[in-house]
Design an enzyme around this catalytic site. Structure first.
Site, PDB file in Angstrom:
ATOM      1  N   ASP A 173       0.818  -1.214   0.000  1.00 22.88           N
ATOM      2  CA  ASP A 173       0.000   0.000   0.000  1.00 22.88           C
ATOM      3  C   ASP A 173       0.854   1.268   0.000  1.00 22.88           C
ATOM      4  O   ASP A 173       2.071   1.213   0.181  1.00 22.88           O
ATOM      5  CB  ASP A 173      -0.968   0.002   1.201  1.00 22.88           C
ATOM      6  CG  ASP A 173      -0.296  -0.396   2.508  1.00 22.88           C
ATOM      7  OD1 ASP A 173       0.947  -0.348   2.584  1.00 22.88           O
ATOM      8  OD2 ASP A 173      -1.006  -0.752   3.454  1.00 22.88           O
ATOM      9  N   ASN A 204      -7.334  -2.723  14.377  1.00 17.90           N
ATOM     10  CA  ASN A 204      -8.720  -2.946  13.942  1.00 17.90           C
ATOM     11  C   ASN A 204      -8.833  -4.150  12.999  1.00 17.90           C
ATOM     12  O   ASN A 204      -9.873  -4.373  12.388  1.00 17.90           O
ATOM     13  CB  ASN A 204      -9.271  -1.685  13.265  1.00 17.90           C
ATOM     14  CG  ASN A 204      -8.503  -1.312  11.992  1.00 17.90           C
ATOM     15  OD1 ASN A 204      -7.562  -2.018  11.601  1.00 17.90           O
ATOM     16  ND2 ASN A 204      -8.899  -0.230  11.355  1.00 17.90           N
ATOM     17  N   HIS A 246      -7.058  -4.577  10.211  1.00 21.43           N
ATOM     18  CA  HIS A 246      -6.789  -4.326   8.794  1.00 21.43           C
ATOM     19  C   HIS A 246      -5.535  -5.062   8.342  1.00 21.43           C
ATOM     20  O   HIS A 246      -4.623  -5.298   9.124  1.00 21.43           O
ATOM     21  CB  HIS A 246      -6.759  -2.828   8.453  1.00 21.43           C
ATOM     22  CG  HIS A 246      -5.535  -2.087   8.851  1.00 21.43           C
ATOM     23  ND1 HIS A 246      -5.514  -0.717   8.975  1.00 21.43           N
ATOM     24  CD2 HIS A 246      -4.285  -2.476   9.178  1.00 21.43           C
ATOM     25  CE1 HIS A 246      -4.306  -0.330   9.339  1.00 21.43           C
ATOM     26  NE2 HIS A 246      -3.537  -1.374   9.461  1.00 21.43           N
ATOM     27  N   GLU A 306      -9.545  -1.790   5.377  1.00 28.92           N
ATOM     28  CA  GLU A 306     -10.134  -1.431   6.654  1.00 28.92           C
ATOM     29  C   GLU A 306     -11.426  -2.222   6.886  1.00 28.92           C
ATOM     30  O   GLU A 306     -12.029  -2.733   5.938  1.00 28.92           O
ATOM     31  CB  GLU A 306     -10.458   0.071   6.664  1.00 28.92           C
ATOM     32  CG  GLU A 306      -9.253   0.980   6.438  1.00 28.92           C
ATOM     33  CD  GLU A 306      -8.338   1.086   7.656  1.00 28.92           C
ATOM     34  OE1 GLU A 306      -8.241   0.128   8.443  1.00 28.92           O
ATOM     35  OE2 GLU A 306      -7.696   2.135   7.803  1.00 28.92           O
TER      36      GLU A 306
HETATM   37  P1  PGA Z   1       2.433  -1.430  12.727  1.00 29.94           P
HETATM   38  O1  PGA Z   1       1.275  -1.390  11.638  1.00 29.94           O
HETATM   39  O2  PGA Z   1       3.378  -2.508  12.258  1.00 29.94           O
HETATM   40  O3  PGA Z   1       3.058  -0.072  12.687  1.00 29.94           O
HETATM   41  O4  PGA Z   1       1.807  -1.775  14.026  1.00 29.94           O
HETATM   42  C1  PGA Z   1       0.762  -2.585  11.158  1.00 29.94           C
HETATM   43  C2  PGA Z   1      -0.374  -2.307  10.203  1.00 29.94           C
HETATM   44  O5  PGA Z   1      -1.079  -1.302  10.394  1.00 29.94           O
HETATM   45  O6  PGA Z   1      -0.587  -3.099   9.293  1.00 29.94           O
END
Ligand code: PGA
Length: 247
Positions: free
Chosen positions: A67, A136, A138, A143
């Site tokens: 992404d 959450n 994702h 999302e």
């Molecule tokens: P993080 O993010 O590794 O910074 O916790 C993970 C994500 O949002 O996929």
């Protein structure tokens, strides 16, 4: 779904790097799908060490990232383009032409999403996709929603994600509200998945991913249906899976 627990972040990172390294040794011209965020940073450090020790050669590897934010220039230190170059690509021998990150500055975002998806297909699909997970649930920037979005698409970021990612920006208002993300189908078509999680903030999402109902409100739950998914979970992120181990 294969679940490997790790006592520490370092152990999680080393195990993840070993799996990525084996993939590249087994298929030197493989296609890797990579992720950003704090979680895989340790894995990238380990892979750089392995490269420096000549244990792995990335010269024929192709990389697609999950992404990218929209409306953030590649030079911005918060862009995922910058993150990947700074934390990984510039330290290894991957060819620049073989690294792919969605262009969040494209004038026509729909066309950029189609181009990205097509490019993955042209390269024969992803052999191993590395994933982090949001609090959450994702994966990529897919999302929680009422449907699973299939292919690479434009995403409106969730409030929780904006809040979580605001730590990388000078203020919450600077966090982009939209992004381009591979879709759930793009991710699920990868031959292998490798999801990493650490820290207690991910424990509820991990529990729902492994034991919950498969539903688009918890996008990561779809991984239950993948035929070759491995999760490496540091013990604090795994604490709801094995509550008795805590006592
Ligand atoms: P993080 O993010 O590794 O910074 O916790 C993970 C994500 O949002 O996929």
């Amino acid at each position: 779904m294969r679940i490997i627990t790790a006592d520490t972040y370092e152990e999680m990172s080393k195990k993840a790097a070993a799996i990525v390294c084996s993939q590249v040794i087994l298929k030197p011209d493989c296609v890797l799908g990579l992720a950003t965020g704090d979680t895989p940073l340790g894995m990238y450090k380990e892979l750089i060490k392995m490269y420096e020790n000549r244990e792995v050669d990335f010269s024929d590897v192709t990389i697609f990232n999950l992404d990218e934010y929209c409306k953030l220039s590649r030079e911005s230190t918060q862009s995922y383009y910058y993150y990947m170059h700074h934390n990984f690509f510039k330290h290894i021998n991957v060819k620049k032409k073989n690294t792919h990150i969605p262009n969040g500055m494209a004038k026509n975002i729909d066309e950029e999403c189609r181009r990205y998806e097509q490019k993955i297909k042209e390269k024969g699909g992803i052999d191993l996709q590395v994933l982090g997970i949001g609090a959450n649930g994702h994966i990529g920037f897919n999302e929680p929603d009422i449907n699973f979005e299939a292919e690479t698409h434009l995403v409106e970021l969730d409030e929780i994600t904006i809040e979580d990612n605001s730590r990388f920006f000078s203020s919450r208002d600077d966090v982009p509200t939209t992004a381009i993300s591979m879709g759930i189908k793009t991710i699920m078509q990868s031959r292998k998945l490798l999801l990493l999680a650490n820290g207690e903030a991910k424990a509820a999402a991990i529990y729902k991913t492994v034991k919950g109902k498969i539903c688009p409100e918890v996008p990561s739950s779809i991984i239950q249906l993948h035929p070759d998914a491995t999760m490496i979970i540091e013990k604090n992120a795994a604490k709801l899976l094995y509550p008795s181990a805590e006592q």
